[in-house]
Motif scaffolding. Structure first.
Motif, PDB file in Angstrom:
ATOM      1  N   ILE A 176       0.799  -1.205   0.015  1.00 40.75           N
ATOM      2  CA  ILE A 176       0.017   0.164  -0.001  1.00 40.75           C
ATOM      3  C   ILE A 176       0.914   1.132   0.107  1.00 40.75           C
ATOM      4  O   ILE A 176       0.361   2.245  -0.692  1.00 40.75           O
ATOM      5  CB  ILE A 176      -0.768   0.032   1.198  1.00 40.75           C
ATOM      6  N   TYR A 177       1.871   1.259   0.727  1.00 40.41           N
ATOM      7  CA  TYR A 177       2.956   2.260   0.892  1.00 40.41           C
ATOM      8  C   TYR A 177       4.222   2.210  -0.084  1.00 40.41           C
ATOM      9  O   TYR A 177       4.814   3.026  -0.173  1.00 40.41           O
ATOM     10  CB  TYR A 177       3.368   2.547   2.232  1.00 40.41           C
ATOM     11  N   ALA A 178       4.148   0.940  -0.811  1.00 35.35           N
ATOM     12  CA  ALA A 178       5.364   0.685  -1.577  1.00 35.35           C
ATOM     13  C   ALA A 178       6.610   0.841  -0.710  1.00 35.35           C
ATOM     14  O   ALA A 178       7.665   1.395  -1.036  1.00 35.35           O
ATOM     15  CB  ALA A 178       5.803   1.532  -2.559  1.00 35.35           C
ATOM     16  N   GLY A 179       6.519   0.769   0.698  1.00 35.54           N
ATOM     17  CA  GLY A 179       7.330   0.840   1.638  1.00 35.54           C
ATOM     18  C   GLY A 179       7.718  -0.411   2.538  1.00 35.54           C
ATOM     19  O   GLY A 179       7.404  -1.653   1.980  1.00 35.54           O
ATOM     20  N   ARG A 180       8.774  -0.105   3.288  1.00 36.30           N
ATOM     21  CA  ARG A 180       9.320  -1.215   4.026  1.00 36.30           C
ATOM     22  C   ARG A 180       9.191  -1.260   5.535  1.00 36.30           C
ATOM     23  O   ARG A 180       9.092  -0.289   6.141  1.00 36.30           O
ATOM     24  CB  ARG A 180      11.098  -0.945   4.142  1.00 36.30           C
ATOM     25  N   LEU A 181       8.256  -2.283   5.921  1.00 33.63           N
ATOM     26  CA  LEU A 181       7.394  -2.492   7.300  1.00 33.63           C
ATOM     27  C   LEU A 181       8.444  -1.943   8.176  1.00 33.63           C
ATOM     28  O   LEU A 181       8.332  -1.205   9.297  1.00 33.63           O
ATOM     29  CB  LEU A 181       6.950  -3.475   7.706  1.00 33.63           C
ATOM     30  N   ASP A 182       9.890  -2.330   8.160  1.00 34.17           N
ATOM     31  CA  ASP A 182      10.778  -1.896   9.400  1.00 34.17           C
ATOM     32  C   ASP A 182      11.224  -0.328   9.332  1.00 34.17           C
ATOM     33  O   ASP A 182      11.925  -0.056  10.258  1.00 34.17           O
ATOM     34  CB  ASP A 182      12.084  -2.869   9.100  1.00 34.17           C
TER      35      ASP A 182
END
Ligand SMILES: Cc1cc2nc3c(=O)[nH]c(=O)nc-3n(C[C@H](O)[C@H](O)[C@H](O)COP(=O)(O)OP(=O)(O)OC[C@H]3O[C@@H](n4cnc5c(N)ncnc54)[C@H](O)[C@@H]3O)c2cc1C
Length: 476
Positions: A176-182
């Motif tokens: 959803i964010y094209a992100g890294r959860l960490d």
């Protein structure tokens, strides 16, 4: 009231929703209120862009919105396009996750990957026995002691273990964010997980309870979880344009380059409008431009706004592939698939658009939409279109066996498009907005770069900020 002018920077969905709210109030307040939207590009809509051709409805940006968040559906109703709502066929369809190069079914009834149904959790081959046992620790672990914020990755890993996070949750949530959860902030992305932990003492237990009460197609006003519009989400932008156009000045190719405070708490805006420098006097400004632009425009007035430049943005690309249905050599029997990071693929996710949203595609055709690029995995975006396409098609062949040649392809680049809400994002943003309120009253920030990226959230944020801008000019 003396005539007042509100200028909105950016004609994406946030800016247009703000303009729509102001327009509704304009009808009450009369000609005393003037509104201008200044949009840098030559079309309105920002990330919302639909390409319609040959019977296809191809979304180049977002393809759907969450029906359960009221602001989206409300705007659709207000714009008179409720009859164009299309429910996703996803419910009852399979979604897959790539695991060791193969497609595996996403376990049924999870809460963003958190188990919410015992049989599908115990049956899934996506987790080893050790991974499942580790996840079950969630049932007994005490809540995490958090002061302030923490990364969503750290929070979930502690409760559920690395395997469940890496194999299931990261591809779903991180997508959803094209992100890294960490790296992403728990408070700014999924604070509801913290609430689940607090309320039920366990994410799994909480998800199971919530699942029992979750909306079904009939209880969710007959709507699926995700909805779209028959002719694409750009319909929203077009309807907003048609409704606002005669009453509000909507300027495209209008890039704001400078904002200066003037006498009596007002502002002067300089913009490059189709190659010509123009100035606009404003009593209030709503800036919906991305954080880097906002930092440049606002920091000469309020130095704290320079901190906005630290909000990172990730680039992505959408690759659309069209096939003659008769030539497909695999059955696209599902909504699509997600690719965990550790699989090391170019594709991060893929929607079998013609299966999930059949209205987008002529019956004798098939449409596949692949995503490329996320935080920490953006190298492929440096490739020219043809090489990127080759990589995407190679991934599709390896993962799904789809070797048919698409008869058309379309690569859509989104540079620095997805804001990353890192840990402590909210605190940092709060200090900027407080400084703006103190030193530059009448200057407001709104939009995806600051609060939430989903379309209904952007609409709600645009509407709320419009009310704040109105309250400001009424107080002058
Ligand atoms: C590929 C992709 C897929 C997505 N999928 C979904 C999805 O399925 N569902 C969902 O809910 N969300 C999705 N999103 C997120 C959602 O689309 C965005 O968060 C949302 O549309 C952002 O709206 P906005 O108005 O806040 O920002 P934007 O749309 O970015 O609008 C900001 C506008 O400001 C303009 N601007 C910038 N600088 C200036 C300047 N100096 N002067 C004037 N104008 C300026 C820009 O040109 C732009 O039009 C997706 C996003 C992307 C990129």
């Amino acid at each position: 009231m003396k005539p007042r002018h509100i200028v909105i920077i950016g004609g994406g969905i946030t800016g247009l929703s703000a303009a729509h709210t102001l327009y509704q109030r304009m009808r009450e307040l009369g000609p005393e209120l003037q509104i201008t939207v200044l949009e840098r590009e030559n079309q309105l809509g920002g990330k919302i862009r639909t390409h319609r051709e040959g019977g296809f409805v191809m979304e180049e940006g977002p393809d759907s919105l969450l029906a359960r968040k009221p602001a989206g559906v409300r705007l659709i109703e207000q714009l008179g396009v409720t009859s164009e709502i299309v429910n996703s066929r996803e419910e009852g369809m399979k979604t897959y996750i790539v695991h060791n190069g193969r497609l595996q079914t996403l376990p049924a009834r999870t809460n963003m990957g958190i188990p919410a149904h015992w049989p599908s959790f115990f049956d899934t081959p996506l987790l080893s026995s050790a991974g499942k046992l580790r996840a079950l620790l969630d049932l007994v672990l005490p809540p995490m002691e958090i002061t302030g914020d923490v990364s969503i990755g750290a929070f979930l890993r502690r409760r559920l273990g690395d395997e469940l996070v890496d194999h299931l949750i990261e591809p779903l949530l991180g997508g959803i964010y094209a992100g890294r959860l960490d790296d992403l902030s728990l408070l700014s992305t999924y604070p509801q997980f913290r609430q689940l932990e607090q309320k039920y003492g366990s994410l799994i237990r909480g998800s199971m309870r919530q699942r029992q009460a979750a909306p079904t197609l009939t209880s969710n006003h007959g709507r699926s979880v995700f909805i779209t519009l028959k002719n694409g989400l750009q319909t929203l932008v077009e309807r907003l344009h048609d409704e606002l156009h005669p009453h509000i000045s909507l300027l495209t190719q209008a890039e704001v380059t400078r904002i200066e405070p003037t006498e009596g708490g007002a502002y002067r805006i300089a913009a490059n409008v189709a190659g010509e420098v123009r100035t606009f006097a404003a009593d209030a400004i709503i800036c919906t431009a991305p954080a880097q632009v906002a930092a440049t425009l606002l920091s000469p007035i309020v130095k704290e706004a320079q901190a906005l430049a630290d909000i990172p943005y990730v680039s992505t690309a959408v690759v659309l592939l069209g096939y003659q249905r008769a030539q497909l050599n695999v059955d696209l029997d599902g909504a699509g698939f997600l690719v965990p990071r550790k699989e090391g693929r170019t594709i991060t996710a893929c929607t079998w658009t013609s299966s999930k949203w059949p209205h987008t595609t002529p019956e004798d055709q098939a449409l596949v939409r692949c995503y490329v690029g996320r935080a920490g995995q953006q190298e492929a975006l440096a490739l020219p279109d043809d090489e990127l396409l080759q990589r995407v098609m190679r991934d599709l062949a390896d993962i799904t066996g789809l070797t048919a040649r698409p008869w058309f392809t379309r690569v859509v680049r989104w540079n620095a498009a997805m804001p990353q809400f890192l840990v402590h994002h909210q605190e940092k943003l709060a200090s900027v907005t407080e400084a703006l309120a103190t030193h530059a009253p009448g200057l407001f920030l709104a939009g995806a770069g600051y609060h939430a990226v989903g379309i209904p959230d952007c609409i709600a944020n645009g509407e709320k900020t419009a009310e704040a801008a109105l309250a400001h000019i009424q107080s002058l």
